[in-house]
Scaffold this active site. Sequence first.
Site, PDB file in Angstrom:
ATOM      1  N   VAL A 221      -0.964  90.387 -11.258  1.00 27.48           N
ATOM      2  CA  VAL A 221      -1.039  91.748 -10.547  1.00 27.48           C
ATOM      3  C   VAL A 221      -0.721  91.540  -9.080  1.00 27.48           C
ATOM      4  O   VAL A 221      -0.865  90.304  -8.515  1.00 27.48           O
ATOM      5  CB  VAL A 221      -2.753  92.027 -10.288  1.00 27.48           C
ATOM      6  N   LYS A 222       0.052  92.396  -8.605  1.00 28.69           N
ATOM      7  CA  LYS A 222       0.613  92.251  -7.460  1.00 28.69           C
ATOM      8  C   LYS A 222       0.043  93.205  -6.330  1.00 28.69           C
ATOM      9  O   LYS A 222      -0.163  94.505  -6.573  1.00 28.69           O
ATOM     10  CB  LYS A 222       2.370  92.741  -7.751  1.00 28.69           C
ATOM     11  N   VAL A 223      -0.415  92.778  -5.410  1.00 25.47           N
ATOM     12  CA  VAL A 223      -0.873  93.378  -4.090  1.00 25.47           C
ATOM     13  C   VAL A 223      -0.339  93.397  -2.922  1.00 25.47           C
ATOM     14  O   VAL A 223       0.302  92.229  -2.701  1.00 25.47           O
ATOM     15  CB  VAL A 223      -2.678  93.216  -4.198  1.00 25.47           C
TER      16      VAL A 223
ATOM     17  N   ALA B  65       3.204  93.288 -11.762  1.00 22.47           N
ATOM     18  CA  ALA B  65       3.081  94.834 -11.925  1.00 22.47           C
ATOM     19  C   ALA B  65       2.269  95.302 -10.685  1.00 22.47           C
ATOM     20  O   ALA B  65       1.362  94.443 -10.611  1.00 22.47           O
ATOM     21  CB  ALA B  65       2.441  95.137 -13.216  1.00 22.47           C
TER      22      ALA B  65
ATOM     23  N   THR C 115       8.256  93.398 -10.666  1.00 26.24           N
ATOM     24  CA  THR C 115       8.316  94.607 -10.589  1.00 26.24           C
ATOM     25  C   THR C 115       7.826  95.476  -9.445  1.00 26.24           C
ATOM     26  O   THR C 115       6.983  94.420  -8.650  1.00 26.24           O
ATOM     27  CB  THR C 115       7.930  95.580 -11.673  1.00 26.24           C
TER      28      THR C 115
END
Length: 217
Positions: free
Chosen positions: A82-84, A56, A27
């Site tokens: 975790v998307k950074v 996310a 996402t």
Amino acid sequence: MKFFVDTADIEAISELNALGMVDGVTTNPSLIKKSGRDILEVTKEICDLVDGPVSAEVTATDAETMVKEGKKLLEIADNIAVKVPLTFDGLKACKELSDGGAMVNVTLCFSGNQALLAAKAGATFISPFIGRLDDIHLDGLELIEDIRTIYDNYGYDTEILAASIRTPNHVLDCARIGADVMTAPPAVIKALANHPLTDKGLATFLADIESAGIKIL
Ligand code: G3P
């Protein structure tokens, strides 16, 4: 090649998941906005539905807040990645979160050098955006090839997660190159089943079934 679905649409994820076609979900803020849902609620629902990694994305741009947000996202479920963003702060957050044992997806990657940095910062996934490079008349697939070569040259185990996939040809080319994962909208995944010769052949079979009165049930 693993298939991730690039959406926050629960119904679309469920449909493909029931067919065994969902190895994970990605996402981003635009997809969360499109869903019209609260990020924490919809992400939890997706994590309950799918066994594989669910990316996310953080909303902050400084490393310290990205890490705080990342930790909150990690509380949602064990399969959160975790998307950074691929900024220097994003890399700092990646390093800290991955050192703590979290899966981290570094997104908005547009060069081999960026991918190299993400691998060094401990990224689980690197997300090069194919379609957005094609949009500006650069070669998105060349980027996937470059990253494959770089990671193989040095044995990095960061997985290449080909993103911004717009067409079935993108999927085929990524599989040929050896991307570890591709993430695509549900419509693109469903379109992989289409072929005009399949339609044409089926039309002939249906005509013969009709004219010969072939019945099974
Ligand atoms: O996974 C990234 C993807 O959502 C971006 O796709 O089509 O907006 O460039 P697109």
